[in-house]
Scaffold this motif. Structure first.
Motif, PDB file in Angstrom:
ATOM      1  N   UNK A 231      -0.046   2.110 -10.645  1.00  0.00           N
ATOM      2  CA  UNK A 231       0.639   3.364 -10.313  1.00  0.00           C
ATOM      3  C   UNK A 231       2.030   3.095  -9.757  1.00  0.00           C
ATOM      4  N   UNK A 232       2.131   2.150  -8.841  1.00  0.00           N
ATOM      5  CA  UNK A 232       3.433   1.844  -8.245  1.00  0.00           C
ATOM      6  C   UNK A 232       4.434   1.372  -9.297  1.00  0.00           C
TER       7      UNK A 232
ATOM      8  N   UNK B 286      11.221   6.303 -12.576  1.00  0.00           N
ATOM      9  CA  UNK B 286      12.491   6.682 -11.961  1.00  0.00           C
ATOM     10  C   UNK B 286      12.820   5.686 -10.842  1.00  0.00           C
ATOM     11  N   UNK B 287      13.482   4.606 -11.209  1.00  0.00           N
ATOM     12  CA  UNK B 287      13.811   3.547 -10.254  1.00  0.00           C
ATOM     13  C   UNK B 287      14.699   4.049  -9.126  1.00  0.00           C
TER      14      UNK B 287
ATOM     15  N   UNK C 140       8.691   2.476  -3.425  1.00  0.00           N
ATOM     16  CA  UNK C 140       7.765   1.594  -4.147  1.00  0.00           C
ATOM     17  C   UNK C 140       7.882   0.180  -3.598  1.00  0.00           C
ATOM     18  N   UNK C 141       9.101  -0.288  -3.362  1.00  0.00           N
ATOM     19  CA  UNK C 141       9.310  -1.626  -2.796  1.00  0.00           C
ATOM     20  C   UNK C 141       8.632  -1.738  -1.424  1.00  0.00           C
ATOM     21  N   UNK C 142       8.841  -0.737  -0.565  1.00  0.00           N
ATOM     22  CA  UNK C 142       8.190  -0.750   0.754  1.00  0.00           C
ATOM     23  C   UNK C 142       6.674  -0.759   0.623  1.00  0.00           C
TER      24      UNK C 142
ATOM     25  N   UNK D 191      10.714  -2.772 -15.464  1.00  0.00           N
ATOM     26  CA  UNK D 191      11.885  -2.698 -14.599  1.00  0.00           C
ATOM     27  C   UNK D 191      11.765  -3.584 -13.368  1.00  0.00           C
ATOM     28  N   UNK D 192      10.565  -4.050 -13.046  1.00  0.00           N
ATOM     29  CA  UNK D 192      10.384  -4.903 -11.865  1.00  0.00           C
ATOM     30  C   UNK D 192      11.037  -6.280 -12.071  1.00  0.00           C
TER      31      UNK D 192
END
Length: 187
Positions: free
Chosen positions: A133-134, A141-142, A149-151, A184-185
């Motif tokens: 999901x993350x 939508x980055x 999401x990073x946190x 995108x990660x």
């Protein structure tokens, strides 16, 4: 009839799934007991599933018809304790909202903000689904979801450092090696 023969005289029930998609909470539940005769048939579940199963249920349906198919026994209740053991069902509304984020895309920022309040036990039980999901949110939508999401990912990695969840590290390793697909990660 034979005295040793068992006959039906009443019943109690509770739905395991709630209307919000979560399951029955882990606790003791006081259920209503309904009287019935020994010839009662339960082939039509709608007859009893429309009845309130407990006080909370009764309070939420004030317009019950007077002629119910079964009468509640006002002096009797049935107590049941439940404990959920599942990797597919949850009792946590916030976790369910995260996993079903596409149903409410306008609430994603709020849901991501509450991720750190979900118990570690629930997160690790659904680790693969949460990570999917993350990364799906990141791909979606980055700019909008990226920081939260990073946190969240940092929170989950730190969670796996806790000795209670140490045995879930191989699950994370397996996810990274075999399942990870967040395009995108890599940027």
């Amino acid at each position: 009839k034979d005295k040793g023969e068992k006959k039906l005289f009443g019943f109690a029930f509770t739905p395991l799934m709630r209307e919000d998609g979560t399951t029955l909470s882990d606790e003791s539940h006081e259920l209503y007991v309904y009287k019935c005769d020994e010839n009662a048939t339960f082939s039509n579940q709608g007859l009893y599933l429309s009845l309130p199963c407990c006080k909370e249920d009764f309070n939420s349906c004030p317009n019950l018809p007077a002629n119910l198919p079964f009468q509640r026994s006002p002096k009797e209740t049935f107590w049941v304790s439940t404990i959920l053991c599942s990797t597919k069902l949850t009792q946590n509304v916030d976790l369910l909202a995260l996993l079903n984020w596409k149903a409410h895309p306008d609430r994603v920022l709020d849901i991501l903000g509450r991720l750190r309040q979900i118990s570690g036990e629930e997160i690790v039980k659904f680790l693969r689904d949460v990570l999917d999901t993350l990364f799906c949110l990141l791909d979606d939508n980055t700019d909008k979801y990226g920081p939260l999401v990073f946190q969240s990912l940092v929170f989950i990695i730190n969670l796996l450092r806790d000795s209670r969840f140490y045995h879930f590290r191989p699950v994370m390793d397996s996810y990274i090696q075999n399942h990870f697909a967040g395009a995108l990660a890599y940027k």
